[in-house]
Motif scaffolding. Structure first.
Motif, PDB file in Angstrom:
ATOM      1  N   ASP A 168       0.810  -1.229   0.000  1.00 51.46           N
ATOM      2  CA  ASP A 168       0.000   0.000   0.000  1.00 51.46           C
ATOM      3  C   ASP A 168       0.842   1.277   0.000  1.00 51.46           C
ATOM      4  OD1 ASP A 168      -2.333  -1.425  -0.048  1.00 51.46           O
ATOM      5  OD2 ASP A 168      -2.589  -1.403   2.136  1.00 51.46           O
ATOM      6  N   LEU A 169       2.166   1.148   0.006  1.00 46.67           N
ATOM      7  CA  LEU A 169       2.988   2.368   0.088  1.00 46.67           C
ATOM      8  C   LEU A 169       2.950   3.179  -1.204  1.00 46.67           C
ATOM      9  CD1 LEU A 169       5.875   1.094   2.341  1.00 46.67           C
ATOM     10  CD2 LEU A 169       4.023   2.676   2.906  1.00 46.67           C
ATOM     11  N   TYR A 170       2.459   2.548  -2.267  1.00 44.73           N
ATOM     12  CA  TYR A 170       2.056   3.295  -3.465  1.00 44.73           C
ATOM     13  C   TYR A 170       0.588   2.942  -3.709  1.00 44.73           C
ATOM     14  CZ  TYR A 170       6.904   4.416  -4.719  1.00 44.73           C
ATOM     15  OH  TYR A 170       8.186   4.902  -4.727  1.00 44.73           O
ATOM     16  N   LEU A 171      -0.198   3.922  -4.106  1.00 44.82           N
ATOM     17  CA  LEU A 171      -1.626   3.676  -4.326  1.00 44.82           C
ATOM     18  C   LEU A 171      -1.826   2.739  -5.514  1.00 44.82           C
ATOM     19  CD1 LEU A 171      -4.407   6.170  -3.796  1.00 44.82           C
ATOM     20  CD2 LEU A 171      -4.396   4.924  -5.948  1.00 44.82           C
ATOM     21  N   ARG A 172      -2.727   1.775  -5.366  1.00 49.16           N
ATOM     22  CA  ARG A 172      -2.844   0.751  -6.418  1.00 49.16           C
ATOM     23  C   ARG A 172      -4.271   0.252  -6.570  1.00 49.16           C
ATOM     24  NH1 ARG A 172      -1.950  -4.712  -3.397  1.00 49.16           N
ATOM     25  NH2 ARG A 172      -2.707  -4.021  -1.374  1.00 49.16           N
ATOM     26  N   VAL A 173      -4.508  -0.422  -7.686  1.00 49.24           N
ATOM     27  CA  VAL A 173      -5.790  -1.074  -7.941  1.00 49.24           C
ATOM     28  C   VAL A 173      -5.764  -2.424  -7.236  1.00 49.24           C
ATOM     29  CG1 VAL A 173      -7.335  -1.983  -9.733  1.00 49.24           C
ATOM     30  CG2 VAL A 173      -5.928   0.048 -10.197  1.00 49.24           C
ATOM     31  N   VAL A 174      -6.759  -2.686  -6.381  1.00 49.16           N
ATOM     32  CA  VAL A 174      -6.808  -3.986  -5.698  1.00 49.16           C
ATOM     33  C   VAL A 174      -7.908  -4.883  -6.260  1.00 49.16           C
ATOM     34  CG1 VAL A 174      -5.768  -3.215  -3.539  1.00 49.16           C
ATOM     35  CG2 VAL A 174      -8.259  -3.067  -3.832  1.00 49.16           C
ATOM     36  N   GLU A 175      -8.829  -4.280  -7.029  1.00 50.68           N
ATOM     37  CA  GLU A 175      -9.903  -5.091  -7.616  1.00 50.68           C
ATOM     38  C   GLU A 175     -10.387  -4.429  -8.896  1.00 50.68           C
ATOM     39  OE1 GLU A 175     -13.252  -5.574  -4.946  1.00 50.68           O
ATOM     40  OE2 GLU A 175     -14.414  -6.596  -6.510  1.00 50.68           O
ATOM     41  N   ARG A 176     -10.588  -5.247  -9.929  1.00 52.80           N
ATOM     42  CA  ARG A 176     -11.153  -4.728 -11.176  1.00 52.80           C
ATOM     43  C   ARG A 176     -12.538  -5.341 -11.340  1.00 52.80           C
ATOM     44  NH1 ARG A 176      -5.611  -4.510 -12.501  1.00 52.80           N
ATOM     45  NH2 ARG A 176      -5.115  -2.409 -13.226  1.00 52.80           N
ATOM     46  N   ARG A 177     -13.551  -4.466 -11.458  1.00 51.91           N
ATOM     47  CA  ARG A 177     -14.933  -4.948 -11.609  1.00 51.91           C
ATOM     48  C   ARG A 177     -15.486  -4.480 -12.938  1.00 51.91           C
ATOM     49  NH1 ARG A 177     -17.289  -2.793  -5.865  1.00 51.91           N
ATOM     50  NH2 ARG A 177     -18.914  -2.073  -7.296  1.00 51.91           N
ATOM     51  N   ASP A 178     -16.658  -4.986 -13.326  1.00 49.17           N
ATOM     52  CA  ASP A 178     -17.270  -4.557 -14.591  1.00 49.17           C
ATOM     53  C   ASP A 178     -17.588  -3.066 -14.572  1.00 49.17           C
ATOM     54  OD1 ASP A 178     -17.114  -7.029 -15.612  1.00 49.17           O
ATOM     55  OD2 ASP A 178     -19.219  -7.579 -15.246  1.00 49.17           O
ATOM     56  N   ASP A 179     -17.988  -2.574 -13.395  1.00 47.98           N
ATOM     57  CA  ASP A 179     -18.425  -1.183 -13.319  1.00 47.98           C
ATOM     58  C   ASP A 179     -17.333  -0.219 -12.850  1.00 47.98           C
ATOM     59  OD1 ASP A 179     -18.380  -2.387 -10.840  1.00 47.98           O
ATOM     60  OD2 ASP A 179     -20.230  -1.439 -10.114  1.00 47.98           O
ATOM     61  N   GLY A 180     -16.125  -0.744 -12.572  1.00 48.47           N
ATOM     62  CA  GLY A 180     -15.065   0.171 -12.144  1.00 48.47           C
ATOM     63  C   GLY A 180     -13.935  -0.557 -11.451  1.00 48.47           C
ATOM     64  N   ILE A 181     -13.162   0.209 -10.653  1.00 46.03           N
ATOM     65  CA  ILE A 181     -12.024  -0.374  -9.935  1.00 46.03           C
ATOM     66  C   ILE A 181     -12.109  -0.007  -8.458  1.00 46.03           C
ATOM     67  CG2 ILE A 181     -10.391  -0.442 -11.880  1.00 46.03           C
ATOM     68  CD1 ILE A 181      -9.286   2.278 -10.906  1.00 46.03           C
ATOM     69  N   VAL A 182     -11.393  -0.788  -7.639  1.00 46.08           N
ATOM     70  CA  VAL A 182     -11.280  -0.467  -6.213  1.00 46.08           C
ATOM     71  C   VAL A 182      -9.796  -0.204  -5.950  1.00 46.08           C
ATOM     72  CG1 VAL A 182     -11.615  -1.304  -3.856  1.00 46.08           C
ATOM     73  CG2 VAL A 182     -13.250  -1.929  -5.657  1.00 46.08           C
ATOM     74  N   VAL A 183      -9.498   0.900  -5.241  1.00 48.65           N
ATOM     75  CA  VAL A 183      -8.090   1.257  -4.992  1.00 48.65           C
ATOM     76  C   VAL A 183      -7.794   1.334  -3.493  1.00 48.65           C
ATOM     77  CG1 VAL A 183      -7.893   2.546  -7.158  1.00 48.65           C
ATOM     78  CG2 VAL A 183      -8.495   3.763  -5.060  1.00 48.65           C
ATOM     79  N   CYS A 184      -6.527   1.071  -3.163  1.00 44.79           N
ATOM     80  CA  CYS A 184      -6.025   1.190  -1.792  1.00 44.79           C
ATOM     81  C   CYS A 184      -4.685   1.916  -1.812  1.00 44.79           C
ATOM     82  CB  CYS A 184      -5.782  -0.185  -1.176  1.00 44.79           C
ATOM     83  SG  CYS A 184      -7.256  -0.930  -0.495  1.00 44.79           S
ATOM     84  N   GLY A 185      -4.380   2.586  -0.710  1.00 44.15           N
ATOM     85  CA  GLY A 185      -3.096   3.275  -0.594  1.00 44.15           C
ATOM     86  C   GLY A 185      -3.302   4.650   0.014  1.00 44.15           C
ATOM     87  N   ALA A 186      -2.333   5.532  -0.216  1.00 41.90           N
ATOM     88  CA  ALA A 186      -2.439   6.878   0.368  1.00 41.90           C
ATOM     89  C   ALA A 186      -1.657   7.868  -0.482  1.00 41.90           C
ATOM     90  CB  ALA A 186      -1.889   6.865   1.791  1.00 41.90           C
ATOM     91  N   LYS A 187      -1.984   9.124  -0.335  1.00 42.76           N
ATOM     92  CA  LYS A 187      -1.204  10.214  -0.927  1.00 42.76           C
ATOM     93  C   LYS A 187      -0.801  11.149   0.216  1.00 42.76           C
ATOM     94  CE  LYS A 187      -1.492   9.047  -5.338  1.00 42.76           C
ATOM     95  NZ  LYS A 187      -0.315   8.804  -6.200  1.00 42.76           N
ATOM     96  N   ALA A 188       0.483  11.469   0.278  1.00 39.40           N
ATOM     97  CA  ALA A 188       0.985  12.272   1.395  1.00 39.40           C
ATOM     98  C   ALA A 188       1.066  13.760   1.027  1.00 39.40           C
ATOM     99  CB  ALA A 188       2.368  11.761   1.803  1.00 39.40           C
ATOM    100  N   HIS A 189       1.137  14.597   2.032  1.00 39.42           N
ATOM    101  CA  HIS A 189       1.316  16.066   1.883  1.00 39.42           C
ATOM    102  C   HIS A 189       0.277  16.682   0.948  1.00 39.42           C
ATOM    103  CE1 HIS A 189       5.256  14.366   2.834  1.00 39.42           C
ATOM    104  NE2 HIS A 189       5.443  14.026   1.580  1.00 39.42           N
TER     105      HIS A 189
END
Ligand code: SF4
Ligand code: FE
Length: 483
Positions: A168-189
């Motif tokens: 998770d130290l870089y934001l990423r796609v964790v799931e690809r669905r028919d209607d979109g994507i699910v993302v996890c991670g963070a953006k700093a500052h």
């Protein structure tokens, strides 16, 4: 109607359901929070000035996409004149707020995503540009604030995103669905995130095939389920809780940054601007960073104008405006500040049209601009502190000044020239303290170093763009060298 008033903007943020934390507590309403409100006031200025006829040319532009006048912060640059006007607008806002007004990251993300999605679609047959145009028109019509989120936490800097111990130290796609994507991670500052309606997420470095899941760009409302923010501490921030107007230095305006966490955030298909086309991550980063490095040739110069003015006022109050070394220091501050402005204007004037049709700055000159910004504001701060004198960090508090018994002592011993009140002298010194060491130093001093990329990032770009081979050939030609 594409232009909101400042008041409409404030109320629109009040209606949002953002998950914001500050000093261990959940903030229900950032709009009325004494530490956070000044940052909202700075963004508000981008709306208030756009309403004034005298600033219409700088603060607004005609959008060819919706056929209406829009706030320049939502504009896609149509010419080198637009690029120059952007810098001039930022200088103006720096002068009016003496703080980071936060809305530029979205404008810079807009222009970078606009051209990159166009080129990605051409290469891959994707529909990201169409998605972006739909989003952009919505933002222009509603006159929204969009945060641009690029900087991942990055963990071990020697490792690529996919090679980190924690994925998770870089934001990423964790799931690809028919209607979109699910993302996890963070953006700093994240500058201004708590004052924004929407956030555009972009990758933070060039990527290889193994980083496919990290090559993602999209936009979602900031109060989307799964997003929460941890507001950063700023030097002297809790002075804003004391209720006075002197010790804070700048009681009305400020800036804010936050760690923004994306915990399984769903992004619908029509809000996706990049999803796995890893070879376009680098292009997006380079363009966003280039625009934001141009931006610093405007905003930092405007804040610099206030700091130079404050130093000159402090000199007046100390009775030394005619001392030759003071005059010379103020000249030096102006020389440094205007040099930064020259860089901002130059990289704009040398801009060129992208295949998508918008205008991009000259990348080499934009990087030179930011490289100078990593140095000159520090020297400007040094000279301001020199002129101000040590009282800017040793003066008693506003409470002492207002105290029945202590007030007259403060009045008597901290007066400079007899015709200026001690209160006014303290006010100008506290403003200098605020800009060089206090809350505004985040946006003026340290951000000059690390905002829009740390110095080494610009040096890499200067090495890449500087065309050393051509320069070697020039030398060989002049020296009549044949190899
Ligand atoms: Fe705008 Fe400058 Fe703040 Fe960046 S640092 S958001 S360019 S005011
Ligand atoms: Fe910045």
């Amino acid at each position: 109607m594409a232009l909101k008033t400042g008041e409409e903007y404030i109320e629109s943020i009040r209606r949002m359901n953002m998950q914001i934390y500050y000093m261990g507590e959940k903030i229900d309403n950032p709009v009325d929070h004494p530490v956070l409100r000044p940052s909202l006031n700075s963004v508000r200025m981008t709306y208030d000035l756009a309403q004034k006829p005298e600033y219409q040319n700088l603060m607004t532009a005609m959008s060819p996409y919706i056929g209406e006048r829009v706030n320049r912060f939502t504009h896609i640059h149509q010419s080198t004149e637009d690029l120059r006007n952007k810098v001039k607008m930022q200088r103006l806002l720096g002068q009016k707020t003496a703080a980071c007004f936060q809305r530029c990251v979205g404008m810079d993300a807009f222009n970078a995503v606009f051209s990159t999605t166009y080129e990605c679609d051409k290469a891959h047959g994707t529909h990201y540009h169409e998605n972006f145009l739909k989003f952009m028109k919505y933002v222009q019509k509603e006159d929204l604030v969009v945060d641009g989120a690029m900087t991942d936490p990055k963990g071990d800097r020697s490792k690529a995103p996919h090679a980190q111990a924690d994925p998770d130290l870089y934001l990423r796609v964790v799931e690809r669905r028919d209607d979109g994507i699910v993302v996890c991670g963070a953006k700093a500052h994240q500058t201004g995130i708590i004052n924004s309606h929407e956030v555009i997420v972009m990758p933070t470095i060039a990527m290889g095939e193994d980083d496919k899941d990290y090559a993602v760009s999209f936009a979602v409302p900031v109060d989307t389920k799964g997003i929460f923010m941890l507001v950063g501490r700023q030097s002297c921030d809790t002075r804003k809780l004391e209720g006075g107007t002197i010790d804070v230095g700048n009681s009305e305006f400020g800036g804010v940054e936050a760690l923004t966490v994306f915990d399984h955030v769903f992004v619908p298909n029509d809000r996706i601007f990049l999803n796995g086309e890893y070879e376009f991550a680098g292009m997006l980063v380079e363009r966003f960073a280039g625009y934001h490095r141009q931006s610093y040739g405007g905003c930092k110069v405007g804040v610099g104008d206030v700091l130079i003015g404050a130093a000159a006022v402090a000199a007046d109050y100390n009775g030394v405006p005619k001392a030759s070394h003071i005059k010379d220091k103020i000249i030096e501050m102006q020389h440094l500040n205007e040099t930064l402005y020259c860089c901002g204007i130059a990289c704009s004037s040398e801009g060129t049209q992208t295949p998508a049709g918008n205008y991009m700055i000259d990348l080499l000159l934009a990087n030179v601009c930011k490289q100078n910004v990593t140095r000159f504001p520090y020297e400007i701060c040094r000279l301001a502190e020199d002129i101000a004198g040590g009282l800017m960090v040793t003066a008693p508090s506003e409470k002492d000044l207002r105290d029945e018994k202590l007030g007259p002592v403060v009045e008597k011993y901290f007066r400079g020239t007899a015709d200026v009140s001690t209160e006014n002298r303290l006010r100008i010194l506290r403003l200098i303290e605020n800009l060089t060491l206090g809350t505004a130093a985040v946006g003026y001093r340290t951000e000059s170093m690390h905002g829009a990329g740390s110095p080494q990032a610009q040096r890499i770009m200067i090495a890449r763009q500087g065309n050393l081979a051509m320069k070697k050939q020039l030398a060989k030609d002049i020296a009549h060298i044949t190899e």
